[in-house]
Scaffold this motif. Structure first.
Motif, PDB file in Angstrom:
ATOM      1  N   TYR A 299      29.773  41.758  41.014  1.00  0.00           N
ATOM      2  CA  TYR A 299      30.494  42.669  41.920  1.00  0.00           C
ATOM      3  C   TYR A 299      31.402  41.913  42.887  1.00  0.00           C
ATOM      4  CZ  TYR A 299      30.248  44.959  46.601  1.00  0.00           C
ATOM      5  OH  TYR A 299      30.481  45.418  47.870  1.00  0.00           O
ATOM      6  N   ILE A 300      30.864  40.900  43.561  1.00  0.00           N
ATOM      7  CA  ILE A 300      31.658  40.183  44.557  1.00  0.00           C
ATOM      8  C   ILE A 300      32.711  39.301  43.895  1.00  0.00           C
ATOM      9  CG2 ILE A 300      31.567  38.309  46.259  1.00  0.00           C
ATOM     10  CD1 ILE A 300      30.878  40.861  47.562  1.00  0.00           C
ATOM     11  N   ILE A 301      32.355  38.611  42.816  1.00  0.00           N
ATOM     12  CA  ILE A 301      33.321  37.734  42.154  1.00  0.00           C
ATOM     13  C   ILE A 301      34.476  38.555  41.582  1.00  0.00           C
ATOM     14  CG2 ILE A 301      33.666  36.081  40.265  1.00  0.00           C
ATOM     15  CD1 ILE A 301      30.663  35.313  40.657  1.00  0.00           C
ATOM     16  N   TYR A 302      34.153  39.672  40.964  1.00  0.00           N
ATOM     17  CA  TYR A 302      35.199  40.553  40.416  1.00  0.00           C
ATOM     18  C   TYR A 302      36.094  41.076  41.536  1.00  0.00           C
ATOM     19  CZ  TYR A 302      37.247  44.539  37.876  1.00  0.00           C
ATOM     20  OH  TYR A 302      38.107  45.445  37.298  1.00  0.00           O
ATOM     21  N   MET A 303      35.489  41.488  42.644  1.00  0.00           N
ATOM     22  CA  MET A 303      36.272  42.006  43.764  1.00  0.00           C
ATOM     23  C   MET A 303      37.216  40.939  44.323  1.00  0.00           C
ATOM     24  SD  MET A 303      35.074  44.177  47.084  1.00  0.00           S
ATOM     25  CE  MET A 303      33.640  43.164  47.379  1.00  0.00           C
ATOM     26  N   GLN A 304      36.730  39.710  44.447  1.00  0.00           N
ATOM     27  CA  GLN A 304      37.585  38.661  44.990  1.00  0.00           C
ATOM     28  C   GLN A 304      38.720  38.324  44.024  1.00  0.00           C
ATOM     29  OE1 GLN A 304      37.312  37.346  48.258  1.00  0.00           O
ATOM     30  NE2 GLN A 304      39.394  36.866  47.574  1.00  0.00           N
ATOM     31  N   ALA A 305      38.428  38.341  42.730  1.00  0.00           N
ATOM     32  CA  ALA A 305      39.490  38.118  41.743  1.00  0.00           C
ATOM     33  C   ALA A 305      40.567  39.202  41.860  1.00  0.00           C
ATOM     34  CB  ALA A 305      38.900  38.103  40.334  1.00  0.00           C
ATOM     35  N   LEU A 306      40.142  40.460  42.020  1.00  0.00           N
ATOM     36  CA  LEU A 306      41.092  41.558  42.189  1.00  0.00           C
ATOM     37  C   LEU A 306      41.948  41.363  43.437  1.00  0.00           C
ATOM     38  CD1 LEU A 306      38.957  44.720  41.330  1.00  0.00           C
ATOM     39  CD2 LEU A 306      40.765  43.706  39.929  1.00  0.00           C
ATOM     40  N   ARG A 307      41.332  40.884  44.502  1.00  0.00           N
ATOM     41  CA  ARG A 307      42.075  40.699  45.754  1.00  0.00           C
ATOM     42  C   ARG A 307      43.126  39.591  45.607  1.00  0.00           C
ATOM     43  NH1 ARG A 307      38.413  40.334  50.958  1.00  0.00           N
ATOM     44  NH2 ARG A 307      40.451  40.707  51.896  1.00  0.00           N
ATOM     45  N   PHE A 308      42.753  38.490  44.967  1.00  0.00           N
ATOM     46  CA  PHE A 308      43.727  37.423  44.733  1.00  0.00           C
ATOM     47  C   PHE A 308      44.860  37.912  43.826  1.00  0.00           C
ATOM     48  CE2 PHE A 308      40.226  34.073  45.455  1.00  0.00           C
ATOM     49  CZ  PHE A 308      40.656  33.820  46.748  1.00  0.00           C
ATOM     50  N   LEU A 309      44.496  38.648  42.777  1.00  0.00           N
ATOM     51  CA  LEU A 309      45.491  39.131  41.825  1.00  0.00           C
ATOM     52  C   LEU A 309      46.433  40.146  42.475  1.00  0.00           C
ATOM     53  CD1 LEU A 309      46.656  39.193  39.002  1.00  0.00           C
ATOM     54  CD2 LEU A 309      44.821  40.766  38.321  1.00  0.00           C
ATOM     55  N   ALA A 310      45.873  41.058  43.261  1.00  0.00           N
ATOM     56  CA  ALA A 310      46.719  42.036  43.953  1.00  0.00           C
ATOM     57  C   ALA A 310      47.675  41.344  44.910  1.00  0.00           C
ATOM     58  CB  ALA A 310      45.841  43.033  44.710  1.00  0.00           C
ATOM     59  N   ASP A 311      47.198  40.326  45.603  1.00  0.00           N
ATOM     60  CA  ASP A 311      48.066  39.609  46.532  1.00  0.00           C
ATOM     61  C   ASP A 311      49.187  38.890  45.785  1.00  0.00           C
ATOM     62  OD1 ASP A 311      48.853  38.865  49.108  1.00  0.00           O
ATOM     63  OD2 ASP A 311      47.756  36.986  49.022  1.00  0.00           O
ATOM     64  N   PHE A 312      48.853  38.279  44.645  1.00  0.00           N
ATOM     65  CA  PHE A 312      49.899  37.633  43.841  1.00  0.00           C
ATOM     66  C   PHE A 312      50.958  38.641  43.419  1.00  0.00           C
ATOM     67  CE2 PHE A 312      51.652  36.518  39.659  1.00  0.00           C
ATOM     68  CZ  PHE A 312      52.260  35.315  39.983  1.00  0.00           C
ATOM     69  N   LEU A 313      50.509  39.810  42.945  1.00  0.00           N
ATOM     70  CA  LEU A 313      51.442  40.845  42.496  1.00  0.00           C
ATOM     71  C   LEU A 313      52.274  41.404  43.653  1.00  0.00           C
ATOM     72  CD1 LEU A 313      49.083  42.703  40.001  1.00  0.00           C
ATOM     73  CD2 LEU A 313      51.061  41.276  39.407  1.00  0.00           C
ATOM     74  N   ASN A 314      51.727  41.324  44.856  1.00  0.00           N
ATOM     75  CA  ASN A 314      52.457  41.778  46.052  1.00  0.00           C
ATOM     76  C   ASN A 314      53.389  40.714  46.615  1.00  0.00           C
ATOM     77  OD1 ASN A 314      51.478  44.427  46.278  1.00  0.00           O
ATOM     78  ND2 ASN A 314      49.600  43.749  47.302  1.00  0.00           N
TER      79      ASN A 314
END
Length: 359
Positions: A299-314
């Motif tokens: 849960y936490i690792i997936y969430m952090q990956a999503l946050r990094f990926l969203a920031d890259f896309l932003n």
């Protein structure tokens, strides 16, 4: 170069700036932290922090949460070391000055805060300290606390933010992250499991940021002393704390490592961490929570990956970067760690089972 703090802040705590030596300390990226050393009379040390109001938009909620918990612990567990902020001259535990907020806390001498783990016993001691705080607060009504960062560990919110970033991102950034986007969508089952599980997990007072440098260890023995960095003490689920420990303790290298062959799960650290946590929380966790122990890491690792990926896309507007692709590299790093966790699931579940039997 000698550091200076506006003397009005020091005066608010009855300190004379002429008798104070100031050093900047800490490796955190959120609050600015200083060590104050009184140079006359009995030598006293304090920790002074400026609260980052871009992250903590309601600093009064932070102060109020910590005070409520400090009062509860002082009344029910007076021997427990909880380094709560000290009262200023007016009785408040936070001082406002020039649109900034400051607090002063006692310095815990003869301790260290590690930036990296070098032995399984350190993981055991750290997990034990975070577990101990949760155990002592088991009878505290978490609904009395406010969220200091709204939606901080809400996986549904983080997935929505990823989808929004994906929809609004440039074609070039989407093309660069195509493989990671596919991986993110491929692991959406973790979100589904979170949504079906979260309501069955009791609300507790959680630390929410259980990386190794947020616990103090004895300087020479590495025995756990106390938990620090209390800003994110707020209502949550146990998967937040235990999951963040898995994310940051299990691999020898941080999310900034670009050589993905180095991203592995250290089984001995995993066993030590689970054993340390359950030595305090084994009798407190519900059966449903015990079944979700390994899920907490996913849960936490997936969430952090999503946050990094969203920031890259932003366009990398949230996490500081040293080069343009760093947030994408961090995403790859976290997905590799998640894949390693899933790959070793059978062995990890067996280790959890053995720890549950012991505790």
């Amino acid at each position: 170069m000698e550091l200076t703090i506006d003397e009005s802040i020091l005066k608010s705590y009855g300190l004379n700036h002429q008798n104070i030596k100031i050093q900047q300390i800490g490796s955190g990226h959120i609050n600015r932290t200083y060590l104050l050393i009184q140079t006359t009379g009995e030598q006293k040390k304090y920790v002074l922090q400026e609260i980052n109001t871009h992250v903590f938009t309601n600093p009064e909620a932070v102060a109020n949460n910590i005070k409520q918990i400090a009062d509860f612990l002082a009344e029910n567990f007076p021997d427990y070391l909880f380094p709560a902020p000290l009262a200023a001259n007016d009785g408040s535990t936070m001082v406002a000055f020039n649109n900034a907020y400051w607090r002063l806390s006692p310095f815990v001498d003869h301790t260290i805060a590690l930036d990296t783990l070098t032995a399984p016993q350190q993981a055991y001691q750290a997990a034990k300290q975070f577990g101990k705080l949760s155990r002592l607060l088991n009878d505290f009504d978490s609904s009395m606390l406010q969220e200091t960062i709204v939606g901080f560990h809400d996986l549904h919110l983080r997935f929505d933010q990823f989808q929004t970033a994906l929809a609004q991102s440039s074609q070039a950034l989407r093309a660069q992250a195509a493989k990671e986007i596919e991986t993110a969508l491929g692991f959406k089952s973790i979100l589904t499991e979170y949504q079906s599980l979260k309501d069955s997990l009791p609300n507790r007072v959680m630390h929410h940021d259980t990386k190794i440098n947020n616990v103090l260890l004895a300087q020479h023995t590495y025995e756990g002393v106390c938990v620090i960095d209390l800003d994110t003490l707020m209502p949550g689920k146990f998967i937040s704390d235990l999951g963040d420990m898995m994310r940051t303790y299990l691999c020898e290298f941080s999310e900034n490592e670009t050589d993905l062959s180095k991203i592995t799960v250290r089984m001995d650290y995993f066993a030590a961490m689970i054993e340390g946590y359950l030595s305090e929380m084994g009798d407190i966790l519900t059966d449903t929570e015990k079944k979700a122990i390994l899920f907490s890491g996913k849960y936490i690792i997936y969430m952090q990956a999503l946050r990094f990926l969203a920031d890259f896309l932003n366009g990398s507007v949230y996490y500081p970067i040293n080069y343009p692709l760093q947030n994408l590299d961090r995403t790859k790093n976290q997905f590799k760690l998640l894949i390693q966790l899933v790959k070793n699931e059978e062995e990890l579940l067996e280790l959890i089972s053995n720890c549950l039997i012991k505790n």
